[in-house]
Design a protein around this motif. Sequence first.
Motif: not given
Length: 264
Positions: A28, A32, A26, A212, A30
């Motif tokens: 992508d 938090h 992956d 992205q 990410h």
Amino acid sequence: MRSIWKGSIAFGLVNVPVKVYTATEDHDIHFHQVHAKDGGRIKYHRVCTVCGNTVQYADIDKAYESPEGARVILTDADFDKLPAAEKHEIPVLQFVPNEQLDPILLDKSYYLEPDSTTPKAYVLLAATLEKIDQVALVHFTLRQKTRLAALRVRNGVLVLQTLLWPDEVRAAEFDVLDDVAAPGPRELAMAETLVASMSGDFDPSEYTDDYQIQLRKILDETIAAGGDKVVALDEPAKEVEDADVVDLVAALQRSVEAAGRKGA
């Protein structure tokens, strides 16, 4: 890459030791969740709704809630009683034509690396699958769950693709399509002309994930600019066993004979 599983393919009486690696990743970006005021990470606690205490992972079991409202709690001992394929074996169940495998059933892909100093059995199985243009249906147990999978060849490497079970694929039932008239000859001809003008060979390198790329650009520019949006972080604090050399000819001969007796 780091292997996630180690075992062997059972191809008749031929044993093919392999290591399993995740074939895809992956890319992508990410995120938090943080406190907007000071950028602090948001943490979640495992709190019991009955006693109100925070629960450690070691004290957590799994529960199923039935439609009737009953909650059934199962422990690891209960799950160990369930039938599963041999945990370190990938048995070949059947060989089927490629075209009979509906792409909608394909789930995750894994690379298989030969785990032997003499990978002759691995190369034999890969060459056989390429020659017969078929896939091998196998059982594969990963993370205490047995899956049906397809074993195929990609650029000389064995690839394991887990399959969804038939009841995991939803039926497409759209009433709006029931009374639609079929396209006429002229409409089909025009559509085919358009398709022909847009046709070509598929080259995945021609396509990029622009979302992205732009997101990464925003992050890099923000880091370079500094300011309130950038928070400094504290610095975060081979086993190899060669398998025995397999007498492939003898093992294959016994496999053929055993299959013949079974068929008779």
